[in-house]
Design an enzyme around this catalytic site. Structure first.
Site, PDB file in Angstrom:
ATOM      1  N   GLY A  17       0.427  -1.304   0.013  1.00  0.00           N
ATOM      2  CA  GLY A  17      -0.050  -0.163   0.299  1.00  0.00           C
ATOM      3  C   GLY A  17       1.288   1.190   0.157  1.00  0.00           C
ATOM      4  N   SER A 130       0.328  -7.175  -9.726  1.00  0.00           N
ATOM      5  CA  SER A 130       1.074  -8.066  -9.629  1.00  0.00           C
ATOM      6  C   SER A 130       1.746  -7.999  -9.878  1.00  0.00           C
ATOM      7  CB  SER A 130       0.676  -9.335 -10.927  1.00  0.00           C
ATOM      8  OG  SER A 130       1.887 -10.354 -10.745  1.00  0.00           O
ATOM      9  N   GLY A 132       4.599  -7.415  -6.790  1.00  0.00           N
ATOM     10  CA  GLY A 132       5.540  -7.572  -5.615  1.00  0.00           C
ATOM     11  C   GLY A 132       5.215  -6.413  -5.164  1.00  0.00           C
ATOM     12  N   LYS A 184      -6.157 -12.399 -12.059  1.00  0.00           N
ATOM     13  CA  LYS A 184      -5.133 -12.364 -10.947  1.00  0.00           C
ATOM     14  C   LYS A 184      -5.441 -13.625 -10.507  1.00  0.00           C
ATOM     15  CE  LYS A 184      -1.460 -11.126  -8.839  1.00  0.00           C
ATOM     16  NZ  LYS A 184      -1.507 -11.851  -7.955  1.00  0.00           N
ATOM     17  N   HIS A 187      -3.630 -15.560 -13.309  1.00  0.00           N
ATOM     18  CA  HIS A 187      -2.260 -16.010 -13.356  1.00  0.00           C
ATOM     19  C   HIS A 187      -1.326 -16.389 -12.390  1.00  0.00           C
ATOM     20  CE1 HIS A 187       0.903 -12.976 -11.931  1.00  0.00           C
ATOM     21  NE2 HIS A 187       0.941 -12.740 -12.696  1.00  0.00           N
ATOM     22  N   ASN A 188      -2.083 -16.164 -10.958  1.00  0.00           N
ATOM     23  CA  ASN A 188      -1.636 -16.985  -9.802  1.00  0.00           C
ATOM     24  C   ASN A 188      -1.257 -18.485 -10.175  1.00  0.00           C
ATOM     25  OD1 ASN A 188      -1.418 -14.944  -8.883  1.00  0.00           O
ATOM     26  ND2 ASN A 188      -1.499 -15.133  -6.774  1.00  0.00           N
ATOM     27  N   GLU A 191       1.842 -18.818 -12.721  1.00  0.00           N
ATOM     28  CA  GLU A 191       2.925 -18.762 -11.461  1.00  0.00           C
ATOM     29  C   GLU A 191       3.395 -19.646 -10.647  1.00  0.00           C
ATOM     30  OE1 GLU A 191       2.574 -15.329  -9.691  1.00  0.00           O
ATOM     31  OE2 GLU A 191       3.087 -16.511  -7.464  1.00  0.00           O
ATOM     32  N   TYR A 192       2.250 -20.530 -10.396  1.00  0.00           N
ATOM     33  CA  TYR A 192       2.520 -21.473  -9.543  1.00  0.00           C
ATOM     34  C   TYR A 192       3.185 -22.542 -10.367  1.00  0.00           C
ATOM     35  CZ  TYR A 192       0.200 -20.654  -5.100  1.00  0.00           C
ATOM     36  OH  TYR A 192      -0.289 -21.116  -4.004  1.00  0.00           O
ATOM     37  N   LYS A 262      -0.540 -19.324  -0.399  1.00  0.00           N
ATOM     38  CA  LYS A 262      -1.729 -18.981  -0.029  1.00  0.00           C
ATOM     39  C   LYS A 262      -2.510 -18.891  -0.636  1.00  0.00           C
ATOM     40  CE  LYS A 262       1.122 -14.458   1.126  1.00  0.00           C
ATOM     41  NZ  LYS A 262       1.722 -14.622   0.496  1.00  0.00           N
ATOM     42  N   ARG A 289       4.117 -29.119  -4.698  1.00  0.00           N
ATOM     43  CA  ARG A 289       3.640 -28.037  -3.072  1.00  0.00           C
ATOM     44  C   ARG A 289       2.982 -28.658  -1.941  1.00  0.00           C
ATOM     45  NH1 ARG A 289       2.596 -21.721  -3.647  1.00  0.00           N
ATOM     46  NH2 ARG A 289       3.669 -20.759  -5.702  1.00  0.00           N
ATOM     47  N   ARG A 447     -18.331 -47.559 -17.617  1.00  0.00           N
ATOM     48  CA  ARG A 447     -19.962 -47.034 -16.904  1.00  0.00           C
ATOM     49  C   ARG A 447     -20.999 -47.833 -17.239  1.00  0.00           C
ATOM     50  NH1 ARG A 447     -20.519 -42.454 -19.159  1.00  0.00           N
ATOM     51  NH2 ARG A 447     -21.537 -41.548 -16.499  1.00  0.00           N
TER      52      ARG A 447
HETATM   53  C1  6PG Z   1       1.739 -11.333  -8.072  1.00  0.00           C
HETATM   54  C2  6PG Z   1       2.325 -12.731  -6.840  1.00  0.00           C
HETATM   55  C3  6PG Z   1       1.779 -12.345  -5.507  1.00  0.00           C
HETATM   56  C4  6PG Z   1       1.780 -12.859  -4.488  1.00  0.00           C
HETATM   57  C5  6PG Z   1       1.275 -14.557  -4.447  1.00  0.00           C
HETATM   58  C6  6PG Z   1       2.376 -15.639  -3.663  1.00  0.00           C
HETATM   59  O1  6PG Z   1       1.853 -11.657  -8.690  1.00  0.00           O
HETATM   60  O2  6PG Z   1       2.211 -10.445  -7.115  1.00  0.00           O
HETATM   61  O3  6PG Z   1       1.008 -13.688  -6.557  1.00  0.00           O
HETATM   62  O4  6PG Z   1       0.344 -11.628  -5.791  1.00  0.00           O
HETATM   63  O5  6PG Z   1       3.009 -13.244  -4.266  1.00  0.00           O
HETATM   64  O6  6PG Z   1      -0.106 -14.470  -4.513  1.00  0.00           O
HETATM   65  O7  6PG Z   1       1.584 -16.586  -3.782  1.00  0.00           O
HETATM   66  P1  6PG Z   1       1.672 -17.706  -2.817  1.00  0.00           P
HETATM   67  O8  6PG Z   1       2.188 -17.327  -1.025  1.00  0.00           O
HETATM   68  O9  6PG Z   1       0.385 -18.980  -2.822  1.00  0.00           O
HETATM   69  O10 6PG Z   1       2.464 -18.639  -3.632  1.00  0.00           O
END
Ligand code: 6PG
Length: 471
Positions: A17, A130, A132, A184, A187-188, A191-192, A262, A289, A447
């Protein structure tokens, strides 16, 4: 203090923020920040160094200071706290005000909040952000979803603070309702998937090829100069250089192998199942994970089934070239699955998503930014109706070229006892989604056999049931 003094309000002055407000101050946006914690409000003013940014600890004074219609962003932990903050704010807001949830809220919570606040004439925006802490300060990628007209009010500020690629801001109106948080979340999920692929690549080089950290870091660095260029590879290369003060080894070697999450990756997998849109690379990443957390069980079982990955022999240079190809194919697959889910979610929830625009704003500022997003942007710009990314002709040419290397790496890894579940899921997805015939005719027969669930026949209309046991 006079009213209407500040252009934008921020609730929650944690690093994200605070950094967003400081970013706004760099663009002459007068920002007001609110936090119950006076230290945080003071820190904001200290870091602003004279710019017109004010920290508040009194909520009514903060609201009173904002220009109308107000644009206020909450950056507080997802879940119950968001509802609590909304409840506190509601009596202080006026018709037409915009309330933005900039956290990683679950998109169905956002749907509920949009509907509840709409009845009071308030515009609720779920906005994925997104990038960080650094992204918030220097330019994030932002995914706002909500009322399109209301978006115009905050558009100039969001465009000013966003990351820029080719001079264009990495923010666009995403769609109605919770479209921003949905995008978003996906997106995550991507990311994973990408993070898991990078981790498996590390294992292949370390355990399979017996490479040391320096050599592994050098490979990530060199990949990051080519078609695989991405933020995640860039930070991985940095991690392979980082030593704590006076240490002789990498910090990485001291970090526990139990991953946290998260929830956004899990939500992506859950909703993909609901929408019957397979995203197995992302599913594998979520599962790995979770599996990593079973450390004691893993140790116990490793004694029952002792096995160290056997060294992978052969010409290292050739294997590394094939590994790059396998990573490329798997990476394309991870993005493909995410975008397919966006398309399916868009249809199911009426989000009217523009995949080219989403690829465009993901090219800068966000965690999954990469050179490949330019190719995705091109693919959906050329053909808005592209059913799936793999159908793009340019991408198909690249995938055809990497395929032998991709297969070779997987077969070598499996033979060596080296788990590469995200790579494997990617290749199986690729082989299945491009296969004319799947063995699912047998599933239909089974089935019908045990449950009289019926089946359909090729070349013959109708629904059939068979008494499979001969009496
Ligand atoms: C982003 C990241 C951000 C956060 C993740 C971490 O786009 O800036 O994705 O939102 O670092 O949510 O996620 P985890 O804790 O689930 O790995």
């Amino acid at each position: 203090m006079s009213a209407d003094q500040y252009d934008f309000g921020m609730i929650g002055l944690g690093t994200m923020g605070r950094n967003l407000l400081l970013n706004m101050a760099d663009h002459s946006v007068k920002g007001a920040g609110y936090d119950k914690d006076g230290d945080k409000a003071r820190l904001l003013e200290q870091e602003a160094k004279g710019a017109t940014v004010k920290g508040f600890t009194d909520l009514p004074a903060f609201i009173h200071g904002l220009r109308q219609p107000r644009a206020i962003m909450m950056l507080v932990p997802a879940g119950r706290i968001v509802d609590e903050v909304i409840a506190e704010l509601q009596p202080l807001l006026s018709k037409g005000d915009i309330l933005i949830d900039g956290g990683n809220s679950y998109f169905k919570d956002t749907e509920r909040r949009v509907a509840a606040l709409e009845t009071q004439g308030l515009h609720f925006f779920g906005m994925g952000i997104s990038g960080g802490e650094e992204g918030a300060r220097r330019g994030p990628s932002m995914m706002p979803g909500g009322d399109k007209e209301a978006y115009r009010v905050m558009q100039p500020i969001l465009e000013a603070i966003a990351a820029k690629v080719d001079g264009k801001p990495c923010v666009t109106y995403i769609g109605p309702g919770a479209a921003g948080h949905f995008v978003k979340m996906v997106h995550n999920g991507i990311e994973y998937g990408l993070m898991q692929l990078i981790a498996e690549t590390y294992a292949f080089m370390k355990q399979g090829l017996g490479m040391d950290n320096e050599a592994i870091g050098a490979v990530f660095t060199s990949w990051n100069r080519g078609r695989l260029q991405s933020f995640l590879l860039e930070i991985t290369a940095d991690i392979f250089r980082y030593k704590e003060k006076d240490a002789t080894h990498l910090l990485l070697d001291d970090i526990k192998d139990e991953a946290k999450a998260k929830g956004t990756g899990k939500w992506t997998s859950q909703i993909a199942m609901d929408l019957e849109t397979p995203i197995p690379t992302i599913d594998a990443a979520v599962s790995m994970r979770d599996l990593s957390k079973y450390k004691a069980l893993r140790i116990e079982l490793s004694e029952t089934y002792p096995h160290d990955a056997a060294p992978i022999s052969g010409n290292k240079e050739t294997l590394l070239t094939q590994l790059e190809q396998a990573f490329y194919g798997s990476m394309v697959t991870a993005y493909t699955q995410g975008l397919h889910l966006l398309a399916k979610g868009s249809a199911a929830f009426q989000y009217e998503l523009d995949l080219a625009a989403i690829a465009r704003i993901w090219r800068g500022g966000c965690i999954i930014r990469s050179a490949f997003l330019n190719d995705i942007y091109q693919a959906f710009t050329i053909n808005k109706e592209l059913p799936i990314l793999l159908a793009d002709a340019a991408i198909a040419r690249q995938l055809t070229e990497v395929l032998p290397g991709w297969r070779e790496i997987l077969s070598r890894a499996i033979a060596a006892g080296l788990p590469m579940p995200a790579y494997a899921a990617s290749l199986s997805y690729f082989d299945s989604i491009g296969s004319r015939n799947m063995p699912t005719n047998l599933i239909q027969a089974q089935r019908d056999y045990f449950g009289a669930h019926t089946y359909e026949k090729t070349g013959k209309e109708g629904v059939f049931h068979t008494q499979w046991t001969q009496v």
